[in-house]
Design a protein around this motif. Structure first.
Motif: not given
Length: 350
Positions: A6, A42, A47, A79-81, A83, A109, A112
């Protein structure tokens, strides 16, 4: 088990990572910039992002400083993905309060969120707030008890604890995470007490940038320490300078090194406020580098192919989370995503 590699970034909580007086990157640690930085990271495929915690700027008191936990909550919503990893200095927050904040950001989150426990090196930040700056090993004893409470509370356990530093009576937090048992826990620090703490309580132990053989020895040391449950995993911080050719990368490295040499006031200020027992500073003093937390000491200066191959060597040694730094940050973050990430993907399939 080998985990996928990652790639993450450091949020610019106190601006420039290598040199303050860089005409290519004016100082800016604002929320607006950090929001844009993380959203772009992102989109580019990074990651994770580490949001380091400082209540006052560790380099100069007149410079801006992003607040880690409120910013992390906002980033979690935006954010959506990616961490979101928020650093925490245990002396600044009671574990009950911090565990509740962590669970709230975990909910925002959608599972996340992570905390990164750092037992603090900046004496001035703590003492000027009227708090007790405990000596090195005492900070780790405090941090271990603090983290145990936070973990129990994040899991939704009813906590009754009479300890050396904390007394918590019949405390339960709701709601807990609906996505997993609790948020992920990272731990930083390389001293023997830090290694004990990481081996016992971390999901991922962060190592500051340094040569591969040092990292291999550190990983072996922590793997040999007592541990219950899943094996601890490992992360590494590194400042990246990647170009089409090694010569071009070396020229940019020298440019930043020369600029960093002008920051004598910052270096003196940081040294005056740093606990000399902190292992990170002893390690960094051994190597010429630019960047924080080991900077380029991991050898990540070179051609795109050289940098990709070096990062895969760290992955083969056990590193599965890389936290990257750049300067100018946005431009070089894009360059890394365009030229190094595809090479990493190709090397992983070989």
């Amino acid at each position: 088990m080998t985990h996928p590699l990652r790639i993450g970034i450091w949020a610019l909580v106190h601006g420039n990572r290598a040199a303050l007086r860089d005409p290519k990157e004016p100082y800016d640690a604002s929320w607006r910039r950090n929001r844009g930085l993380v959203l772009e990271a992102e989109a580019l495929g990074y990651d994770c992002v580490l949001v380091a915690q400082h209540t006052m700027n560790p380099h100069r008191t007149d410079l801006g400083q992003l607040e880690a936990w409120t910013a992390s909550a906002a980033l979690a919503a935006e954010t959506r993905r990616i961490e979101i990893i928020a650093a925490i200095k245990p002396m600044l927050y009671h574990p009950v309060v911090l565990a509740k904040m962590a669970l709230q950001i975990e909910e925002i989150s959608g599972g996340r969120f992570a905390i990164n426990l750092v037992n603090a090196w900046n004496r001035k930040e703590i003492e000027d707030a009227g708090l007790t700056f405990r000596e090195h090993d005492e900070r780790y004893a405090y941090g271990a008890e603090w983290l145990s409470l936070v973990e129990w509370l994040m899991r939704g356990e009813e906590v009754h604890h009479e300890g050396r530093f904390f007394q918590v009576r019949d405390y339960v937090l709701r709601p807990t995470s609906s996505n997993r048992p609790r948020p992920r826990i990272y731990i930083g620090g390389e001293s023997p007490p830090a290694r004990d703490l990481a081996a016992a309580q971390a999901d991922i132990w962060f190592i500051n940038g340094q040569p591969l053989e040092n990292v291999q020895a550190l990983i072996a040391d922590v793997r040999a320490r007592p541990r219950q449950g899943e094996p601890v995993r490992f992360g590494l911080s590194t400042f990246v300078i990647a170009r089409e050719t090694e010569k071009e990368a070396e020229a940019e490295y020298r440019r930043l090194l020369d600029l960093a040499a002008e920051d004598t006031d910052i270096k003196a200020y940081v040294k005056a406020n740093t606990d000399p027992a902190v292992a990170m500073w002893k390690t960094q003093a051994k190597y010429e580098s630019v960047g924080t937390n080991g900077g380029t000491s991991a050898g990540t200066v070179g051609s795109y192919q050289q940098v990709a191959e070096r990062l895969m060597q760290f992955h083969a040694a056990g590193i599965d989370t890389l936290l990257t730094q750049f300067q100018p940050f946005e431009r070089e973050m894009r360059r890394f995503a365009e030229h190094v990430m595809p090479r990493l993907a190709h090397l992983r399939t070989r």
